[in-house]
Design a protein around this motif. Structure first.
Motif, PDB file in Angstrom:
ATOM      1  N   GLN A 115       0.849  -1.175   0.000  1.00  0.00           N
ATOM      2  CA  GLN A 115       0.000   0.000   0.000  1.00  0.00           C
ATOM      3  C   GLN A 115       0.892   1.234   0.000  1.00  0.00           C
ATOM      4  O   GLN A 115       1.721   1.401   0.894  1.00  0.00           O
ATOM      5  CB  GLN A 115      -0.912  -0.006   1.225  1.00  0.00           C
ATOM      6  CG  GLN A 115      -1.986   1.047   1.230  1.00  0.00           C
ATOM      7  CD  GLN A 115      -3.017   0.783   2.309  1.00  0.00           C
ATOM      8  OE1 GLN A 115      -3.984   0.061   2.111  1.00  0.00           O
ATOM      9  NE2 GLN A 115      -2.809   1.365   3.469  1.00  0.00           N
ATOM     10  N   LYS A 116       0.727   2.070  -1.010  1.00  0.00           N
ATOM     11  CA  LYS A 116       1.596   3.225  -1.203  1.00  0.00           C
ATOM     12  C   LYS A 116       0.745   4.485  -1.300  1.00  0.00           C
ATOM     13  O   LYS A 116      -0.228   4.539  -2.049  1.00  0.00           O
ATOM     14  CB  LYS A 116       2.416   3.029  -2.487  1.00  0.00           C
ATOM     15  CG  LYS A 116       3.055   4.276  -3.067  1.00  0.00           C
ATOM     16  CD  LYS A 116       4.247   4.733  -2.288  1.00  0.00           C
ATOM     17  CE  LYS A 116       4.935   5.901  -3.000  1.00  0.00           C
ATOM     18  NZ  LYS A 116       6.075   6.423  -2.234  1.00  0.00           N
ATOM     19  N   GLN A 117       1.105   5.498  -0.519  1.00  0.00           N
ATOM     20  CA  GLN A 117       0.391   6.765  -0.581  1.00  0.00           C
ATOM     21  C   GLN A 117       1.343   7.885  -0.991  1.00  0.00           C
ATOM     22  O   GLN A 117       2.558   7.782  -0.851  1.00  0.00           O
ATOM     23  CB  GLN A 117      -0.251   7.102   0.766  1.00  0.00           C
ATOM     24  CG  GLN A 117       0.711   7.556   1.849  1.00  0.00           C
ATOM     25  CD  GLN A 117      -0.001   8.060   3.098  1.00  0.00           C
ATOM     26  OE1 GLN A 117      -1.194   7.867   3.286  1.00  0.00           O
ATOM     27  NE2 GLN A 117       0.730   8.718   3.972  1.00  0.00           N
ATOM     28  N   TRP A 118       0.760   8.963  -1.502  1.00  0.00           N
ATOM     29  CA  TRP A 118       1.510  10.159  -1.873  1.00  0.00           C
ATOM     30  C   TRP A 118       0.922  11.336  -1.114  1.00  0.00           C
ATOM     31  O   TRP A 118      -0.215  11.745  -1.349  1.00  0.00           O
ATOM     32  CB  TRP A 118       1.418  10.399  -3.379  1.00  0.00           C
ATOM     33  CG  TRP A 118       2.191   9.421  -4.198  1.00  0.00           C
ATOM     34  CD1 TRP A 118       3.461   9.570  -4.664  1.00  0.00           C
ATOM     35  CD2 TRP A 118       1.764   8.148  -4.663  1.00  0.00           C
ATOM     36  NE1 TRP A 118       3.854   8.469  -5.377  1.00  0.00           N
ATOM     37  CE2 TRP A 118       2.827   7.567  -5.399  1.00  0.00           C
ATOM     38  CE3 TRP A 118       0.570   7.416  -4.534  1.00  0.00           C
ATOM     39  CZ2 TRP A 118       2.736   6.321  -5.987  1.00  0.00           C
ATOM     40  CZ3 TRP A 118       0.484   6.176  -5.118  1.00  0.00           C
ATOM     41  CH2 TRP A 118       1.556   5.638  -5.839  1.00  0.00           C
ATOM     42  N   ASN A 138       5.459   9.228   2.188  1.00  0.00           N
ATOM     43  CA  ASN A 138       5.355   8.411   0.983  1.00  0.00           C
ATOM     44  C   ASN A 138       5.925   7.005   1.135  1.00  0.00           C
ATOM     45  O   ASN A 138       6.031   6.286   0.149  1.00  0.00           O
ATOM     46  CB  ASN A 138       6.072   9.114  -0.186  1.00  0.00           C
ATOM     47  CG  ASN A 138       5.532  10.511  -0.436  1.00  0.00           C
ATOM     48  OD1 ASN A 138       4.367  10.787  -0.191  1.00  0.00           O
ATOM     49  ND2 ASN A 138       6.390  11.400  -0.916  1.00  0.00           N
ATOM     50  N   LYS A 139       6.319   6.609   2.339  1.00  0.00           N
ATOM     51  CA  LYS A 139       6.933   5.300   2.512  1.00  0.00           C
ATOM     52  C   LYS A 139       5.869   4.209   2.430  1.00  0.00           C
ATOM     53  O   LYS A 139       4.892   4.218   3.188  1.00  0.00           O
ATOM     54  CB  LYS A 139       7.667   5.210   3.849  1.00  0.00           C
ATOM     55  CG  LYS A 139       8.493   3.947   4.012  1.00  0.00           C
ATOM     56  CD  LYS A 139       9.306   3.982   5.299  1.00  0.00           C
ATOM     57  CE  LYS A 139      10.172   2.739   5.441  1.00  0.00           C
ATOM     58  NZ  LYS A 139      10.980   2.762   6.687  1.00  0.00           N
ATOM     59  N   PRO A 140       6.023   3.224   1.530  1.00  0.00           N
ATOM     60  CA  PRO A 140       4.975   2.214   1.347  1.00  0.00           C
ATOM     61  C   PRO A 140       4.899   1.230   2.513  1.00  0.00           C
ATOM     62  O   PRO A 140       5.872   1.001   3.236  1.00  0.00           O
ATOM     63  CB  PRO A 140       5.388   1.513   0.055  1.00  0.00           C
ATOM     64  CG  PRO A 140       6.865   1.696  -0.015  1.00  0.00           C
ATOM     65  CD  PRO A 140       7.145   3.035   0.595  1.00  0.00           C
ATOM     66  N   SER A 168       6.400   2.187   8.050  1.00  0.00           N
ATOM     67  CA  SER A 168       5.838   2.842   6.882  1.00  0.00           C
ATOM     68  C   SER A 168       5.111   4.106   7.311  1.00  0.00           C
ATOM     69  O   SER A 168       5.156   4.515   8.473  1.00  0.00           O
ATOM     70  CB  SER A 168       4.880   1.888   6.155  1.00  0.00           C
ATOM     71  OG  SER A 168       3.898   1.404   7.054  1.00  0.00           O
TER      72      SER A 168
END
Length: 268
Positions: A115-118, A138-140, A168
């Motif tokens: 799961q990756k967020q920006w 931004n760390k997945p 994360s």
């Protein structure tokens, strides 16, 4: 295969909309924000399944996300923590694979995911030469869950379940420790209809299910661990549980007819 799109509205609670200020500690006050807007999330999902293999990919675009934030209260270092809507949207992409085969009496279900967020925003910081600093979340997050069960004769069942995610970022929170919770279960069913079940479980066998979370609130940084506060049991996953369950009237229905919805049930 399936493809779906949806919009979700998350409305702030009445507690988050309050206007009064509460005392938390000598350095911290807490309040709400009557001007909070609704949080809107656009969700795009794709799924595919073949026998015991399931794949899922989802993309979420969130506008006006609701977060904790802080403001200086006075010149003595006290701050007020409230709620705000972020100006910048959050994009989140997740991909998961679920493998759930069965081998005789052994059943396993394993979830692999990322799961990756920006999320990037600028914070006011008088300690920097420019008075501002850029913060990235931004760390997945890598996710692995495994549930395994072995059915034995005479109503015995053994289970070994695991839950893991790494250091994360999640929204505006930083996870500083890897989380791993390994649980072992022994279960025994009694009586002819197996209506009496005794279940013994041991959670967090190796004492590795720890939380250490940091929240960057602008003018205030909050760091929280498992041992904070006096009620440590609320933060501890390591425990031993004994559960006894009895199901009343567990015999199957004697009705042998067919209902009008059998065709629909088969189609589903």
């Amino acid at each position: 295969m399936s493809l779906g799109y949806g919009i979700k509205t998350i409305r702030p609670s009445y507690h988050a909309l309050r206007s009064e200020t509460e005392y938390v500690s000598r350095y911290t006050m807490q309040t709400g924000n009557p001007k909070l807007k609704n949080e809107i999330s656009h969700n795009l999902n794709f799924g595919a399944r073949w026998r015991w293999l399931t794949l899922a990919v989802n993309y979420v675009h969130t506008k006006d996300a609701i977060y904790d934030w802080s403001y200086p209260y006075d010149d003595e270092g006290r701050v007020v923590i409230g709620m705000v809507n972020f100006d910048e949207p959050i994009d989140l992409l997740g991909a998961f694979a679920v493998v759930s085969p069965t081998f005789g009496r052994f059943t396993t279900s394993n979830t692999f995911g990322i799961q990756k967020q920006w999320l990037t925003f600028n914070l006011t910081d008088p300690r920097t030469p420019t008075g501002t600093r850029e913060v990235n979340y931004n760390k997945p997050m890598l996710i692995f869950n495994s549930n395994n069960s072995l059915s034995l004769s005479h109503g015995w069942q053994l289970e070994l379940n695991s839950e893991f995610y790494n250091k994360s970022h999640f929204r505006n929170a930083r996870l500083y420790e890897n989380f791993w919770n390994l649980t072992a279960v022994v279960q025994k069913s009694f009586l002819k209809d197996k209506s009496l079940v005794v279940r013994l479980s041991c959670s967090d066998i190796f004492n590795t299910a720890h939380h250490a979370v940091g929240l960057d609130l602008g003018n205030y940084f909050l760091y929280e661990t498992n041992v904070c506060g006096g009620q440590r049991t609320l933060y501890t996953f390591q425990h031993l549980n004994l559960t006894v369950r009895y199901a009343f009237n567990s015999t199957k229905s004697k009705y042998k007819g067919k209902g009008a919805g059998q065709d629909i049930i088969k189609r589903i």
